[in-house]
Scaffold this motif. Structure first.
Motif, short mmCIF file in Angstrom:
data_model
loop_
_atom_site.label_atom_id
_atom_site.label_comp_id
_atom_site.label_asym_id
_atom_site.label_seq_id
_atom_site.Cartn_x
_atom_site.Cartn_y
_atom_site.Cartn_z
N THR A 77 0.85 -1.19 0.00
CA THR A 77 0.00 0.00 0.00
C THR A 77 0.88 1.24 0.00
OG1 THR A 77 -0.10 0.21 2.41
CG2 THR A 77 -1.71 -1.26 1.37
N ASP A 79 1.25 3.16 2.36
CA ASP A 79 1.84 3.31 3.69
C ASP A 79 3.13 2.51 3.85
OD1 ASP A 79 -0.21 4.99 4.50
OD2 ASP A 79 -1.46 3.31 5.15
N GLU A 216 4.04 -3.53 10.89
CA GLU A 216 2.74 -2.86 11.08
C GLU A 216 1.87 -2.94 9.83
OE1 GLU A 216 1.85 -1.93 14.03
OE2 GLU A 216 3.84 -2.28 14.90
N THR A 217 2.44 -2.63 8.67
CA THR A 217 1.65 -2.65 7.43
C THR A 217 1.28 -4.08 7.03
OG1 THR A 217 3.72 -2.54 6.15
CG2 THR A 217 2.57 -0.47 6.57
N ASP A 218 2.19 -5.04 7.28
CA ASP A 218 1.86 -6.44 6.97
C ASP A 218 0.72 -6.93 7.85
OD1 ASP A 218 3.70 -6.70 4.95
OD2 ASP A 218 5.23 -7.67 6.20
N ALA A 219 0.75 -6.59 9.12
CA ALA A 219 -0.31 -7.00 10.04
C ALA A 219 -1.65 -6.42 9.61
CB ALA A 219 0.02 -6.58 11.47
N ALA A 220 -1.64 -5.16 9.21
CA ALA A 220 -2.88 -4.50 8.77
C ALA A 220 -3.44 -5.13 7.50
CB ALA A 220 -2.63 -3.02 8.55
N ALA A 221 -2.53 -5.65 6.65
CA ALA A 221 -2.96 -6.25 5.38
C ALA A 221 -3.26 -7.74 5.52
CB ALA A 221 -1.88 -6.05 4.31
#
Length: 314
Positions: A77, A79, A216-221
């Motif tokens: 993303t 982010d 953080e971005t991997d967890a959100a995705a």
């Protein structure tokens, strides 16, 4: 914009997709496997070169696949703090990146035909499994990288398999007949497996830095990498353990396997490793970890050269 400028932009985009900064992970196992082959008197130059070409193509194909599948699965993303991904950013269309993935893996298989002639059925099996896992790292119904198996994949295929495979094809050229259906005597040794461990550790350490940065971005995705599952502290402990493995093995080869003291040459890179570790232990942002990622790749390359050099010295 002129056609020349457009062409330069596309060339840069494809280089970004191929991620040449990751090629130390392809070159290092070949360098170490070849150094050990020279030490053991079974050095064969053409199989060594073809092993590198095949490993580089699998690495680039895996990079293309990651770029494509991470974009279409929504893991990449705006982010994201890592290096630019060409599919997600729109620099290259998803269809073109997917086609490049298929072509690159096909070229890897084509290159492997010579190695299959030299190494027989064992290399055929290893080569096909390596290509399949390179695709399955982010593709397919159960992508390895999305389920915490990426670290294991890198450790096995860019370390254990790549180093022992490089040694195997050279030893098989010298010690065995072509197109063997079994593993010839003397082609997979305890020393080759031991020599593969530092490369496995440092190659995996590169991935750990990447995943710590993207936690953080991997967890959100919904991308459940091992770093997402373990958290920052345990991931940093993993990174430290992988580096420690790289520096324990030469000592064991010297004290326990009868190698000369020159095998300790990789220890000169220990201060550089400590410097990178300090960053990994204290930072989570891309501004710090992107350089740390590249530095870990450089550490792998320099370590491999020192290790191979130490093996070659009588």
């Amino acid at each position: 914009m002129s056609s020349a400028e457009v062409e330069i932009s596309r060339t840069k985009a494809w280089l970004m997709a191929a991620r040449p900064q990751t090629l130390p992970a392809a070159a290092a196992p070949v360098i170490v496997g070849t150094g050990l082959a020279a030490h053991e008197g079974v050095f064969a130059p053409l199989p060594a070169v073809m092993a590198f070409v095949g490993a580089a193509l699998i690495q680039i194909g895996t990079n293309f696949a990651n770029d494509y599948y991470d974009a279409v699965k929504g893991a990449d993303t705006d982010d994201r703090e890592g290096f630019t991904r060409v599919t997600q950013s729109g620099l290259i269309s998803p269809e073109q990146v997917k086609f490049a993935t298929l072509v690159t893996f096909a070229l890897a298989i084509l290159t492997g035909t010579y190695l299959v002639y030299v190494g027989g059925v064992p290399i055929l099996v290893v080569g096909l499994v390596s290509v399949f896992c390179g695709w399955a790292y982010t593709g397919g119904p159960y992508p390895l990288g999305y389920h915490g198996l990426g670290d294991l994949f890198v450790f096995v295929f860019f370390g254990l398999v790549a180093v022992t495979g490089t040694y195997y094809v050279q030893a098989a050229t010298v010690l065995a007949e072509p197109l063997s259906t079994t593993i010839p005597t003397g082609t997979v040794t305890r020393e080759a497996i031991a020599a593969s461990l530092p490369v496995a550790g440092l190659s995996t350490a590169i991935l750990v830095v990447n995943n710590v940065r993207d936690t953080e971005t991997d967890a959100a995705a919904g991308k459940r990498t091992l770093a997402v599952r373990l958290g920052y502290r345990a991931s940093r402990l993993e990174y430290t353990a992988l580096l420690a493995l790289a520096y324990v093995v030469p000592v064991w080869l010297w004290l326990g396997a009868g190698f000369g003291p020159s095998v300790l040459l990789p220890l000169v890179t220990l201060p550089y490793a400590a410097m990178i570790s300090r960053t990994v232990w204290t930072r989570t942002d891309g501004d710090a970890l992107n350089p740390a990622l590249e530095q870990t790749g450089k550490l792998l390359a320099v370590y491999a050269l020192c290790f191979a050099g130490g093996l070659v010295v009588p």
